[in-house]
Design a protein around this motif. Structure first.
Motif: not given
Length: 218
Positions: A191-208
């Motif tokens: 699809i492409g080569i992303s240079t972003d750092k993506l968001h999380a969805r749902g319950p979040m902890a440190l890993e997200e």
């Protein structure tokens, strides 16, 4: 109705979509990719990797745009390397040290600060002789676009330091930046080569709150 926009096209299109969109956008910004040749590099391998990274297909985002060379190997690497680039039609824009090392008049144009910020997408390469690994890492993190960067070295500690501190989506040891590709990584149609750092969805902890990078060993 739309959760995500992935614009494909030139940088101006992507910037316009980002500026207007109220929908999350995955950006595929420019690839200012570096190869750093360390003082403990296999210089024959360095020549092969750098040549591939620049010349194989210069008009793509994973091509090398800037080559950094440790000062202790510059005199041994640059004359042969730049001769090989010139034979392939590459225009060289280098620092003052690079110009002093290359005896052929007119082979190396003086690089400006803008050159180190530029994605040429062409047979043009900026070259800089750096003091050490620390200077190379600082240069990449300042001028790079967080796309793909590589170190050529036989020193495992230097490789680990580069992997740990260069902030880029794909970081390489002894391999060409040209490998940054969905098909090459076994992901199927890209699809492409992303240079972003993506968001999380749902319950979040440190890993997200963390993201990932690819570390590739050649």
């Amino acid at each position: 109705y739309i959760d995500l926009v992935i614009p494909r096209g030139g940088e101006s299109l992507i910037r316009r979509v980002v500026s207007l969109s109220r929908i999350p956008v995955i950006k595929h910004y420019k690839g200012i990719c570096h190869v750093y040749v360390d003082d403990e590099a296999d210089l024959n391998m360095a020549q092969e990797v750098c040549f591939n990274a620049k010349v194989q297909r210069p008009g793509v985002c994973n091509a090398m745009e800037s080559m950094l060379v440790h000062k202790d190997v510059a005199v041994r690497l640059l004359p042969g390397m730049i001769k090989k680039f010139k034979e392939a039609g590459v225009e060289i824009r280098g620092c003052s040290v690079t110009q002093k090392i290359i005896a052929h008049k007119g082979w190396v144009k003086k690089a400006t600060d803008k050159d180190y910020h530029t994605e040429y997408l062409d047979l043009i390469l900026s070259v800089k002789v750096v003091e050490d690994l620390e200077a190379a890492i600082r240069h990449i993190n300042h001028y790079g676009s967080h796309h793909s960067d590589s170190i050529i070295t036989d020193n495992a500690e230097n490789a680990r330091e580069f992997l740990r501190r260069v902030d880029t989506a794909c970081v390489y040891v002894n391999a060409s930046t040209r490998f940054t590709d969905g098909y090459q990584f076994g992901l199927g149609a890209e699809i492409g080569i992303s240079t972003d750092k993506l968001h999380a969805r749902g319950p979040m902890a440190l890993e997200e709150l963390t993201t990932y990078m690819y570390m590739v060993f050649g």
